[in-house]
Design a protein around this motif. Sequence first.
Motif, PDB file in Angstrom:
ATOM      1  N   ASP A  23      -9.455   4.529  47.410  1.00  0.00           N
ATOM      2  CA  ASP A  23      -8.111   4.891  47.830  1.00  0.00           C
ATOM      3  C   ASP A  23      -7.844   4.385  49.251  1.00  0.00           C
ATOM      4  OD1 ASP A  23      -9.536   6.624  49.453  1.00  0.00           O
ATOM      5  OD2 ASP A  23      -8.792   8.436  48.507  1.00  0.00           O
ATOM      6  N   ALA A  24      -6.633   4.621  49.745  1.00  0.00           N
ATOM      7  CA  ALA A  24      -6.234   4.128  51.069  1.00  0.00           C
ATOM      8  C   ALA A  24      -7.113   4.725  52.165  1.00  0.00           C
ATOM      9  CB  ALA A  24      -4.765   4.443  51.319  1.00  0.00           C
ATOM     10  N   GLY A  25      -7.485   5.991  52.016  1.00  0.00           N
ATOM     11  CA  GLY A  25      -8.350   6.622  53.014  1.00  0.00           C
ATOM     12  C   GLY A  25      -9.698   5.926  53.136  1.00  0.00           C
ATOM     13  N   PHE A  26     -10.272   5.550  51.990  1.00  0.00           N
ATOM     14  CA  PHE A  26     -11.549   4.838  52.006  1.00  0.00           C
ATOM     15  C   PHE A  26     -11.394   3.487  52.698  1.00  0.00           C
ATOM     16  CE2 PHE A  26     -14.558   1.797  50.284  1.00  0.00           C
ATOM     17  CZ  PHE A  26     -15.766   2.466  50.432  1.00  0.00           C
ATOM     18  N   VAL A  29      -3.887   4.053  64.458  1.00  0.00           N
ATOM     19  CA  VAL A  29      -2.896   5.111  64.311  1.00  0.00           C
ATOM     20  C   VAL A  29      -2.376   5.021  62.879  1.00  0.00           C
ATOM     21  CG1 VAL A  29      -0.716   6.046  65.145  1.00  0.00           C
ATOM     22  CG2 VAL A  29      -2.270   4.879  66.742  1.00  0.00           C
ATOM     23  N   PRO A  30      -2.657   6.033  62.062  1.00  0.00           N
ATOM     24  CA  PRO A  30      -2.214   5.954  60.668  1.00  0.00           C
ATOM     25  C   PRO A  30      -0.733   6.261  60.516  1.00  0.00           C
ATOM     26  CG  PRO A  30      -3.387   7.995  61.045  1.00  0.00           C
ATOM     27  CD  PRO A  30      -3.452   7.214  62.333  1.00  0.00           C
ATOM     28  N   ILE A  71       4.028   1.486  58.125  1.00  0.00           N
ATOM     29  CA  ILE A  71       2.789   0.802  57.756  1.00  0.00           C
ATOM     30  C   ILE A  71       1.694   1.849  57.666  1.00  0.00           C
ATOM     31  CG2 ILE A  71       3.285  -1.524  58.603  1.00  0.00           C
ATOM     32  CD1 ILE A  71       1.714  -0.703  61.156  1.00  0.00           C
ATOM     33  N   ASP A  72       0.621   1.481  56.998  1.00  0.00           N
ATOM     34  CA  ASP A  72      -0.465   2.429  56.803  1.00  0.00           C
ATOM     35  C   ASP A  72      -1.265   2.662  58.078  1.00  0.00           C
ATOM     36  OD1 ASP A  72      -0.136   3.146  54.007  1.00  0.00           O
ATOM     37  OD2 ASP A  72      -0.531   1.035  53.644  1.00  0.00           O
ATOM     38  N   ALA A  73      -1.353   1.660  58.935  1.00  0.00           N
ATOM     39  CA  ALA A  73      -2.053   1.849  60.211  1.00  0.00           C
ATOM     40  C   ALA A  73      -1.633   0.766  61.199  1.00  0.00           C
ATOM     41  CB  ALA A  73      -3.561   1.812  60.020  1.00  0.00           C
ATOM     42  N   LEU A  74      -1.575   1.178  62.448  1.00  0.00           N
ATOM     43  CA  LEU A  74      -1.388   0.246  63.558  1.00  0.00           C
ATOM     44  C   LEU A  74      -2.678   0.289  64.348  1.00  0.00           C
ATOM     45  CD1 LEU A  74       0.382  -1.652  65.236  1.00  0.00           C
ATOM     46  CD2 LEU A  74       1.269   0.368  66.433  1.00  0.00           C
ATOM     47  N   MET A  75      -3.360  -0.845  64.404  1.00  0.00           N
ATOM     48  CA  MET A  75      -4.655  -0.910  65.075  1.00  0.00           C
ATOM     49  C   MET A  75      -4.492  -1.588  66.429  1.00  0.00           C
ATOM     50  SD  MET A  75      -8.334  -2.320  63.688  1.00  0.00           S
ATOM     51  CE  MET A  75      -7.986  -4.071  63.683  1.00  0.00           C
ATOM     52  N   PHE A  76      -4.999  -0.909  67.450  1.00  0.00           N
ATOM     53  CA  PHE A  76      -5.032  -1.469  68.794  1.00  0.00           C
ATOM     54  C   PHE A  76      -6.471  -1.845  69.096  1.00  0.00           C
ATOM     55  CE2 PHE A  76      -1.447   1.399  68.739  1.00  0.00           C
ATOM     56  CZ  PHE A  76      -0.470   0.742  69.477  1.00  0.00           C
ATOM     57  N   GLU A  77      -6.705  -3.123  69.299  1.00  0.00           N
ATOM     58  CA  GLU A  77      -8.039  -3.596  69.652  1.00  0.00           C
ATOM     59  C   GLU A  77      -7.884  -4.394  70.937  1.00  0.00           C
ATOM     60  OE1 GLU A  77     -11.779  -5.906  67.606  1.00  0.00           O
ATOM     61  OE2 GLU A  77      -9.777  -6.311  66.894  1.00  0.00           O
ATOM     62  N   SER A  78      -8.315  -3.783  72.029  1.00  0.00           N
ATOM     63  CA  SER A  78      -8.041  -4.330  73.350  1.00  0.00           C
ATOM     64  C   SER A  78      -6.527  -4.425  73.483  1.00  0.00           C
ATOM     65  CB  SER A  78      -8.748  -5.676  73.537  1.00  0.00           C
ATOM     66  OG  SER A  78      -8.550  -6.144  74.841  1.00  0.00           O
ATOM     67  N   TYR A  79      -6.011  -5.592  73.754  1.00  0.00           N
ATOM     68  CA  TYR A  79      -4.562  -5.734  73.888  1.00  0.00           C
ATOM     69  C   TYR A  79      -3.919  -6.323  72.630  1.00  0.00           C
ATOM     70  CZ  TYR A  79      -5.028  -4.520  78.749  1.00  0.00           C
ATOM     71  OH  TYR A  79      -5.279  -3.842  79.902  1.00  0.00           O
ATOM     72  N   GLN A  80      -4.686  -6.434  71.561  1.00  0.00           N
ATOM     73  CA  GLN A  80      -4.151  -6.992  70.329  1.00  0.00           C
ATOM     74  C   GLN A  80      -3.728  -5.879  69.378  1.00  0.00           C
ATOM     75  OE1 GLN A  80      -6.648  -9.305  67.495  1.00  0.00           O
ATOM     76  NE2 GLN A  80      -5.128 -10.906  67.855  1.00  0.00           N
ATOM     77  N   GLU A  98      -1.504  -2.937  56.209  1.00  0.00           N
ATOM     78  CA  GLU A  98      -0.833  -2.400  55.028  1.00  0.00           C
ATOM     79  C   GLU A  98      -1.859  -2.359  53.907  1.00  0.00           C
ATOM     80  OE1 GLU A  98       2.160  -0.715  52.841  1.00  0.00           O
ATOM     81  OE2 GLU A  98       2.098  -1.080  54.990  1.00  0.00           O
ATOM     82  N   VAL A  99      -2.109  -1.175  53.368  1.00  0.00           N
ATOM     83  CA  VAL A  99      -3.086  -0.988  52.297  1.00  0.00           C
ATOM     84  C   VAL A  99      -2.350  -1.010  50.965  1.00  0.00           C
ATOM     85  CG1 VAL A  99      -4.789   0.584  51.289  1.00  0.00           C
ATOM     86  CG2 VAL A  99      -4.597   0.371  53.790  1.00  0.00           C
TER      87      VAL A  99
END
Length: 156
Positions: A2-5, A20-21, A52-61, A66-67
């Motif tokens: 599922d999306a959580g996995f 951030v989900p 969207i399902d998650a917004l990922m912040f990795e450093s400044y990127q 979307e799952v």
Amino acid sequence: MDAGFILGAIDAKYPRAVMVPEISINDPYWHDWDHRPSPDKRTDGHKPFRRIDALMFESYQRTAIEVKISASDYHLDTQQKRRPWQRVTHRFIYAVPHHLNVMAPHGCGLWKIHDDGSIEVIKKAIVNKHPEPLAQDVVLRLAYRAADKKFPETDL
């Protein structure tokens, strides 16, 4: 699976990133793609938003994730739904179960998640080197989430 996995597998692969989900952005250009005749268009000031399902912040990127769990769900996604997020993120990624036979749209990445949680990058996203700043409504949603308060959707 599922999306959580799937989101958990991505979180494990990128332990220094912050995810951030389920975050939304207002789509200020919804009139551009609403091809209904004028009398049928919404006139109540409604601003459709895109989640969207998650917004990922990795450093400044910033990466929009979307799952999609099924092919039918995957095929319902459109460029109009992706556009607001593609403008403010460096990458737009689809994360799907490894058995799902789909192709990523132009510019988007495709990650296949295996049952053991490993991630296979099928297609790298084209990196937007100069995304627009995060929209104020997204910043407000992030602030309300950080403060553990409900975002007042009716005020926008």
